[in-house]
Scaffold this motif. Structure first.
Motif, PDB file in Angstrom:
ATOM      1  N   ASP A 197       0.945  -1.119   0.064  1.00 14.58           N
ATOM      2  CA  ASP A 197       0.072   0.037   0.010  1.00 14.58           C
ATOM      3  C   ASP A 197       0.829   1.269   0.021  1.00 14.58           C
ATOM      4  O   ASP A 197       0.451   2.534   0.476  1.00 14.58           O
ATOM      5  CB  ASP A 197      -0.918  -0.018   1.152  1.00 14.58           C
ATOM      6  CG  ASP A 197      -0.119  -0.242   2.553  1.00 14.58           C
ATOM      7  OD1 ASP A 197       1.112   0.046   2.520  1.00 14.58           O
ATOM      8  OD2 ASP A 197      -0.776  -0.692   3.433  1.00 14.58           O
TER       9      ASP A 197
ATOM     10  N   THR B  78       2.986   1.444  -5.008  1.00 10.93           N
ATOM     11  CA  THR B  78       1.760   0.557  -5.370  1.00 10.93           C
ATOM     12  C   THR B  78       0.808   1.281  -6.074  1.00 10.93           C
ATOM     13  O   THR B  78       0.302   0.703  -7.190  1.00 10.93           O
ATOM     14  CB  THR B  78       1.037   0.181  -3.944  1.00 10.93           C
ATOM     15  OG1 THR B  78       2.154  -0.726  -3.250  1.00 10.93           O
ATOM     16  CG2 THR B  78       0.078  -0.854  -4.222  1.00 10.93           C
TER      17      THR B  78
ATOM     18  N   HIS C  65      -2.766  -7.212  -7.595  1.00 12.92           N
ATOM     19  CA  HIS C  65      -2.471  -6.669  -6.344  1.00 12.92           C
ATOM     20  C   HIS C  65      -2.304  -7.787  -5.366  1.00 12.92           C
ATOM     21  O   HIS C  65      -3.323  -8.234  -4.709  1.00 12.92           O
ATOM     22  CB  HIS C  65      -3.439  -5.862  -6.005  1.00 12.92           C
ATOM     23  CG  HIS C  65      -3.275  -4.740  -4.723  1.00 12.92           C
ATOM     24  ND1 HIS C  65      -4.096  -4.437  -3.941  1.00 12.92           N
ATOM     25  CD2 HIS C  65      -1.939  -4.735  -4.062  1.00 12.92           C
ATOM     26  CE1 HIS C  65      -3.664  -3.625  -2.927  1.00 12.92           C
ATOM     27  NE2 HIS C  65      -2.313  -3.730  -3.224  1.00 12.92           N
TER      28      HIS C  65
ATOM     29  N   ARG D 115      -8.209  -3.307   4.719  1.00 12.61           N
ATOM     30  CA  ARG D 115      -9.122  -1.666   5.049  1.00 12.61           C
ATOM     31  C   ARG D 115      -8.956  -1.558   6.441  1.00 12.61           C
ATOM     32  O   ARG D 115      -9.130  -2.136   7.273  1.00 12.61           O
ATOM     33  CB  ARG D 115     -10.441  -1.755   4.574  1.00 12.61           C
ATOM     34  CG  ARG D 115     -10.636  -2.111   3.276  1.00 12.61           C
ATOM     35  CD  ARG D 115     -10.447  -1.199   2.219  1.00 12.61           C
ATOM     36  NE  ARG D 115     -10.649  -1.161   0.723  1.00 12.61           N
ATOM     37  CZ  ARG D 115      -9.816  -1.651   0.020  1.00 12.61           C
ATOM     38  NH1 ARG D 115      -8.698  -2.206   0.274  1.00 12.61           N
ATOM     39  NH2 ARG D 115     -10.298  -1.930  -1.317  1.00 12.61           N
TER      40      ARG D 115
ATOM     41  N   GLU E  26      -1.813   5.385   3.218  1.00 10.01           N
ATOM     42  CA  GLU E  26      -1.742   4.039   2.536  1.00 10.01           C
ATOM     43  C   GLU E  26      -3.172   3.472   2.547  1.00 10.01           C
ATOM     44  O   GLU E  26      -3.298   2.528   1.519  1.00 10.01           O
ATOM     45  CB  GLU E  26      -1.447   2.869   3.998  1.00 10.01           C
ATOM     46  CG  GLU E  26       0.174   3.311   4.362  1.00 10.01           C
ATOM     47  CD  GLU E  26       0.372   4.404   5.043  1.00 10.01           C
ATOM     48  OE1 GLU E  26       1.611   4.307   5.827  1.00 10.01           O
ATOM     49  OE2 GLU E  26      -0.390   4.999   5.890  1.00 10.01           O
ATOM     50  N   GLU E  27      -4.220   3.990   3.095  1.00 10.00           N
ATOM     51  CA  GLU E  27      -5.628   3.371   3.012  1.00 10.00           C
ATOM     52  C   GLU E  27      -6.047   3.993   1.538  1.00 10.00           C
ATOM     53  O   GLU E  27      -6.674   3.377   0.823  1.00 10.00           O
ATOM     54  CB  GLU E  27      -6.442   4.223   4.125  1.00 10.00           C
ATOM     55  CG  GLU E  27      -8.101   3.659   4.073  1.00 10.00           C
ATOM     56  CD  GLU E  27      -8.309   2.327   4.281  1.00 10.00           C
ATOM     57  OE1 GLU E  27      -9.368   1.994   4.607  1.00 10.00           O
ATOM     58  OE2 GLU E  27      -7.280   1.442   4.614  1.00 10.00           O
TER      59      GLU E  27
ATOM     60  N   ASN F 185      -3.955   4.697  -0.784  1.00  6.93           N
ATOM     61  CA  ASN F 185      -3.257   3.838  -1.799  1.00  6.93           C
ATOM     62  C   ASN F 185      -3.981   2.522  -2.160  1.00  6.93           C
ATOM     63  O   ASN F 185      -4.074   1.964  -3.139  1.00  6.93           O
ATOM     64  CB  ASN F 185      -1.855   3.639  -1.336  1.00  6.93           C
ATOM     65  CG  ASN F 185      -1.230   4.882  -1.527  1.00  6.93           C
ATOM     66  OD1 ASN F 185      -1.530   5.735  -2.087  1.00  6.93           O
ATOM     67  ND2 ASN F 185       0.157   4.807  -0.756  1.00  6.93           N
ATOM     68  N   ARG F 186      -4.428   1.776  -0.976  1.00  4.55           N
ATOM     69  CA  ARG F 186      -4.871   0.584  -1.194  1.00  4.55           C
ATOM     70  C   ARG F 186      -6.449   0.495  -1.926  1.00  4.55           C
ATOM     71  O   ARG F 186      -6.389  -0.294  -2.654  1.00  4.55           O
ATOM     72  CB  ARG F 186      -5.039  -0.025   0.398  1.00  4.55           C
ATOM     73  CG  ARG F 186      -4.167  -0.399   1.200  1.00  4.55           C
ATOM     74  CD  ARG F 186      -4.398  -1.109   2.310  1.00  4.55           C
ATOM     75  NE  ARG F 186      -4.952  -0.448   3.285  1.00  4.55           N
ATOM     76  CZ  ARG F 186      -4.395   0.121   4.394  1.00  4.55           C
ATOM     77  NH1 ARG F 186      -3.035  -0.186   4.473  1.00  4.55           N
ATOM     78  NH2 ARG F 186      -4.556   1.031   5.155  1.00  4.55           N
TER      79      ARG F 186
ATOM     80  N   THR G 102      -6.015   1.386  -5.734  1.00  2.00           N
ATOM     81  CA  THR G 102      -5.079   0.245  -6.242  1.00  2.00           C
ATOM     82  C   THR G 102      -6.099  -0.824  -6.652  1.00  2.00           C
ATOM     83  O   THR G 102      -6.382  -1.271  -7.726  1.00  2.00           O
ATOM     84  CB  THR G 102      -3.943  -0.337  -5.738  1.00  2.00           C
ATOM     85  OG1 THR G 102      -2.920   0.687  -5.353  1.00  2.00           O
ATOM     86  CG2 THR G 102      -3.246  -1.624  -6.306  1.00  2.00           C
TER      87      THR G 102
ATOM     88  N   GLU H 273      -5.629  -2.517   9.638  1.00  2.00           N
ATOM     89  CA  GLU H 273      -6.089  -3.065   8.389  1.00  2.00           C
ATOM     90  C   GLU H 273      -5.955  -4.635   8.373  1.00  2.00           C
ATOM     91  O   GLU H 273      -6.362  -5.413   7.108  1.00  2.00           O
ATOM     92  CB  GLU H 273      -5.610  -2.578   7.190  1.00  2.00           C
ATOM     93  CG  GLU H 273      -3.840  -2.711   6.873  1.00  2.00           C
ATOM     94  CD  GLU H 273      -3.100  -1.829   8.061  1.00  2.00           C
ATOM     95  OE1 GLU H 273      -1.843  -2.142   7.960  1.00  2.00           O
ATOM     96  OE2 GLU H 273      -3.831  -0.990   8.683  1.00  2.00           O
TER      97      GLU H 273
END
Length: 365
Positions: free
Chosen positions: A97, A101, A117, A123, A131-132, A134-135, A138, A307
């Motif tokens: 993340d 990414t 991925h 989450r 990072e959330e 990005n996750r 993606t 997450e």
């Protein structure tokens, strides 16, 4: 032969791509090339990991480490676009993340290159975490989703992903963990500078701390450090200090007690050598929550959310937030679990990378 780009950006990514890259060595139908974006530019935080994780230095190394989130992401996208246009990969695999990414998955899809991925569907529910974002971005554009726990699949289905595109393969972080536990022989640890300290103090805790939300605000960092100093009165703490944390502590005039032993960032195996025998691990990392769970080491996470909820459900990890009193309370409870056997989690068996390649080869053919 199909060409696959395997993207790594930051130190945690290297630990995730290592088993996937190692598992590709015996494949006849695939040419796997690692692309390292270089988000962590310090040699202690990157180059040493190529050696330590038994992977060759990547053929493609961007070195895009500086700037804001937008500057870094943009620089990676520009460089990766040229790389993809020159090399024409058939598939791009991204992990985790980090900014890399997001940058590489968006770039690949705009070039009509499919994206897979690894660690999809995780989450935290906290949109203040970069990072959330990005996750979620993606996962919104990927073609294949490899999950580490059932919550990942549930999240992806809830967000409208096709069930046929989601594969519960297990956890490549645990692949890497088990592989390296087996490499910690006497001849390896004999050269570790931390070995004598570990042997001398006997019983200890291990910690990591690096998230901007924890170290960039003086009042927050002061409260966390005060709690850690209190813990260290009865349990010495070993802390390979992150450059960002060290910088902010100096800037704020905050210091640890003499019972908190700090040293520069360690290689993956040297860090593992320390935390695997700790009474408790205190961290704000994501991956370490999973790794401690896999070895049954009690973990206290200095965050309000995670997450990786399976670690909470298994009872090996507890969320303490950033309150000093709550950190002290959770560490006290965690110490009562020291020595408990590690839980068994589906797919956390050291073979996730092989299952990923089974899916990818079928997809590519």
């Amino acid at each position: 032969m199909k060409k696959v780009f395997l993207v790594a950006g930051a130190r945690p990514n290297l630990m995730k791509v290592a088993p996937i890259f190692r598992a590709s060595r015996g494949l006849d139908s695939v040419q796997c090339e690692m692309v390292y974006t270089g988000q962590h530019y310090d040699r202690q935080m990157s180059q040493v990991f190529f050696e330590d994780l038994d992977i060759a230095e990547p053929r493609f190394n961007m070195g895009k480490s500086t700037g804001t989130h937008a500057e870094q992401t943009g620089a990676i996208m520009v460089a990766f676009e040229k790389m993809c246009m020159d090399e024409k990969p058939d598939l791009v695999v991204v992990v985790g993340d980090v900014n890399s990414t997001l940058a590489c998955s968006v770039t690949a899809r705009k070039l009509h290159i499919p994206v897979a991925h690894v660690e999809a569907g995780l989450r935290s529910g906290d949109m203040d975490m970069p990072e959330e974002i990005n996750r979620m971005v993606t996962d919104s554009i990927s073609n294949l989703f490899f999950t580490t726990e059932n919550h990942g699949r549930e999240n992806l289905l809830r967000e409208g992903k096709r069930a046929d595109d989601i594969f519960h393969v297990g956890n490549v972080m645990i692949d890497n963990l088990f592989y390296n536990v087996g490499r910690l022989g006497p001849e390896v640890v004999a050269d570790y500078e931390c070995r004598k300290l570990k042997e001398r103090i006997g019983r200890y805790g291990f910690m990591t701390l690096h998230r901007p939300s924890n170290v960039d605000y003086k009042d927050v960092l002061e409260g966390i450090v005060a709690a850690l100093n209190k813990i260290s009165e009865d349990l010495p703490l070993l802390f390979p200090i992150h450059p960002r944390t060290e910088k902010m502590m100096k800037e704020f005039g905050i210091s640890f007690s003499e019972n908190v032993h700090t040293f520069p960032p360690l290689s993956f195996r040297e860090s593992l050598y320390l935390w695997k025998d700790a009474q408790v691990v205190v961290t704000d990392s994501g991956g370490l929550q999973e790794e401690t769970t896999a070895l049954g080491v009690p973990c206290v996470t200095v965050r309000e959310n995670t997450e990786r909820p399976v670690t909470i459900e298994q009872g090996t990890n507890a969320l303490a937030g950033v309150s000093g009193d709550k950190i002290l309370c959770e560490v006290e409870k965690a110490l009562k679990k020291t020595g408990n056997p590690a839980p068994k989690i589906e797919g956390w068996d050291g073979h996730a990378a092989e299952r990923i390649w089974d899916v990818l080869i079928k997809y590519l053919s």
